[in-house]
Scaffold this motif. Sequence first.
Motif, PDB file in Angstrom:
ATOM      1  N   MET A   1      82.612  46.182  -9.319  1.00 28.35           N
ATOM      2  CA  MET A   1      81.622  45.136  -9.226  1.00 28.35           C
ATOM      3  C   MET A   1      82.262  43.927  -8.550  1.00 28.35           C
ATOM      4  SD  MET A   1      79.212  43.630 -12.235  1.00 28.35           S
ATOM      5  CE  MET A   1      79.041  45.297 -12.789  1.00 28.35           C
ATOM      6  N   ARG A   2      81.482  43.290  -7.693  1.00 31.76           N
ATOM      7  CA  ARG A   2      81.990  42.075  -7.054  1.00 31.76           C
ATOM      8  C   ARG A   2      80.859  41.077  -6.871  1.00 31.76           C
ATOM      9  NH1 ARG A   2      81.001  42.665  -1.407  1.00 31.76           N
ATOM     10  NH2 ARG A   2      80.365  44.772  -0.944  1.00 31.76           N
ATOM     11  N   VAL A   3      81.243  39.823  -6.792  1.00 30.23           N
ATOM     12  CA  VAL A   3      80.273  38.754  -6.601  1.00 30.23           C
ATOM     13  C   VAL A   3      80.456  38.220  -5.188  1.00 30.23           C
ATOM     14  CG1 VAL A   3      79.478  36.496  -7.403  1.00 30.23           C
ATOM     15  CG2 VAL A   3      80.364  38.164  -9.047  1.00 30.23           C
ATOM     16  N   THR A   4      79.375  38.249  -4.414  1.00 32.46           N
ATOM     17  CA  THR A   4      79.395  37.678  -3.070  1.00 32.46           C
ATOM     18  C   THR A   4      78.626  36.362  -3.118  1.00 32.46           C
ATOM     19  OG1 THR A   4      77.337  38.723  -2.323  1.00 32.46           O
ATOM     20  CG2 THR A   4      79.371  40.018  -2.085  1.00 32.46           C
ATOM     21  N   GLU A   5      78.458  35.744  -1.991  1.00 29.14           N
ATOM     22  CA  GLU A   5      77.710  34.492  -1.937  1.00 29.14           C
ATOM     23  C   GLU A   5      76.269  34.680  -2.399  1.00 29.14           C
ATOM     24  OE1 GLU A   5      77.322  30.570  -1.776  1.00 29.14           O
ATOM     25  OE2 GLU A   5      79.204  31.633  -1.432  1.00 29.14           O
ATOM     26  N   GLY A   6      75.692  35.842  -2.098  1.00 33.70           N
ATOM     27  CA  GLY A   6      74.277  36.014  -2.379  1.00 33.70           C
ATOM     28  C   GLY A   6      73.902  37.119  -3.349  1.00 33.70           C
ATOM     29  N   GLU A   7      74.902  37.804  -3.935  1.00 36.45           N
ATOM     30  CA  GLU A   7      74.554  38.964  -4.751  1.00 36.45           C
ATOM     31  C   GLU A   7      75.688  39.328  -5.700  1.00 36.45           C
ATOM     32  OE1 GLU A   7      72.906  43.513  -3.914  1.00 36.45           O
ATOM     33  OE2 GLU A   7      73.517  42.263  -2.238  1.00 36.45           O
ATOM     34  N   ILE A   8      75.305  39.890  -6.836  1.00 40.94           N
ATOM     35  CA  ILE A   8      76.271  40.589  -7.685  1.00 40.94           C
ATOM     36  C   ILE A   8      76.147  42.047  -7.267  1.00 40.94           C
ATOM     37  CG2 ILE A   8      76.908  41.291 -10.021  1.00 40.94           C
ATOM     38  CD1 ILE A   8      75.624  38.689 -11.019  1.00 40.94           C
ATOM     39  N   VAL A   9      77.191  42.561  -6.634  1.00 48.04           N
ATOM     40  CA  VAL A   9      77.164  43.911  -6.084  1.00 48.04           C
ATOM     41  C   VAL A   9      77.690  44.882  -7.134  1.00 48.04           C
ATOM     42  CG1 VAL A   9      77.998  45.417  -4.240  1.00 48.04           C
ATOM     43  CG2 VAL A   9      77.523  42.997  -3.758  1.00 48.04           C
ATOM     44  N   ILE A  10      76.841  45.827  -7.526  1.00 45.13           N
ATOM     45  CA  ILE A  10      77.274  46.848  -8.472  1.00 45.13           C
ATOM     46  C   ILE A  10      77.661  48.087  -7.670  1.00 45.13           C
ATOM     47  CG2 ILE A  10      75.992  45.967 -10.455  1.00 45.13           C
ATOM     48  CD1 ILE A  10      73.787  47.974  -9.893  1.00 45.13           C
ATOM     49  N   LEU A  11      78.691  48.770  -8.135  1.00 43.63           N
ATOM     50  CA  LEU A  11      79.234  49.893  -7.383  1.00 43.63           C
ATOM     51  C   LEU A  11      78.699  51.237  -7.863  1.00 43.63           C
ATOM     52  CD1 LEU A  11      82.881  48.558  -7.091  1.00 43.63           C
ATOM     53  CD2 LEU A  11      80.972  48.262  -5.512  1.00 43.63           C
ATOM     54  N   GLU A  12      77.845  51.203  -8.865  1.00 44.67           N
ATOM     55  CA  GLU A  12      77.149  52.411  -9.298  1.00 44.67           C
ATOM     56  C   GLU A  12      75.702  52.016  -9.559  1.00 44.67           C
ATOM     57  OE1 GLU A  12      78.263  53.341 -13.669  1.00 44.67           O
ATOM     58  OE2 GLU A  12      80.009  52.336 -12.814  1.00 44.67           O
ATOM     59  N   GLN A  13      74.865  53.006  -9.778  1.00 48.12           N
ATOM     60  CA  GLN A  13      73.443  52.714  -9.951  1.00 48.12           C
ATOM     61  C   GLN A  13      73.063  52.650 -11.420  1.00 48.12           C
ATOM     62  OE1 GLN A  13      71.648  55.863  -7.518  1.00 48.12           O
ATOM     63  NE2 GLN A  13      70.982  54.275  -6.113  1.00 48.12           N
TER      64      GLN A  13
END
Length: 128
Positions: free
Chosen positions: A1-13
């Motif tokens: 999981m990572r936090v970008t400027e515009g989203e919390i990106v999850i690496l699984e569904q």
Amino acid sequence: MRVTEGEIVILEQVQFKTGSATILPVSDDLLRQVAGVLAEHSEIARIEVQGHTDSRGGKAYNRKLSQKRADAVKKWLVNSGQIDSGRLSAHGYGMDEPIADNATPEGRQKNRRVQFKILEKTSRSNRG
């Protein structure tokens, strides 16, 4: 999981019961991680929980299903993750925003997803 400027990106569904908004227990750990990120990043003031579907089924059905799934994730984060409901909104996009080709099983799998879009940040942070 990572936090970008515009989203919390999850690496699984986030996994749901087929054709349903019932979150499967296998996704509890993933959602606990999302709640942890929100707790750690107090500067993230508002998040839109987005529900997306593949292109199978009718447009109205998919819109309704994706909304119910987004609502279910929001409810999980509030009830189980102790996240303030005022920080979260839920929106179902149905099949309107594919990220892969709906002509293949792999593409449809990628399109069935939940995303966490950052809508608003504040300058305050609880990092030292």
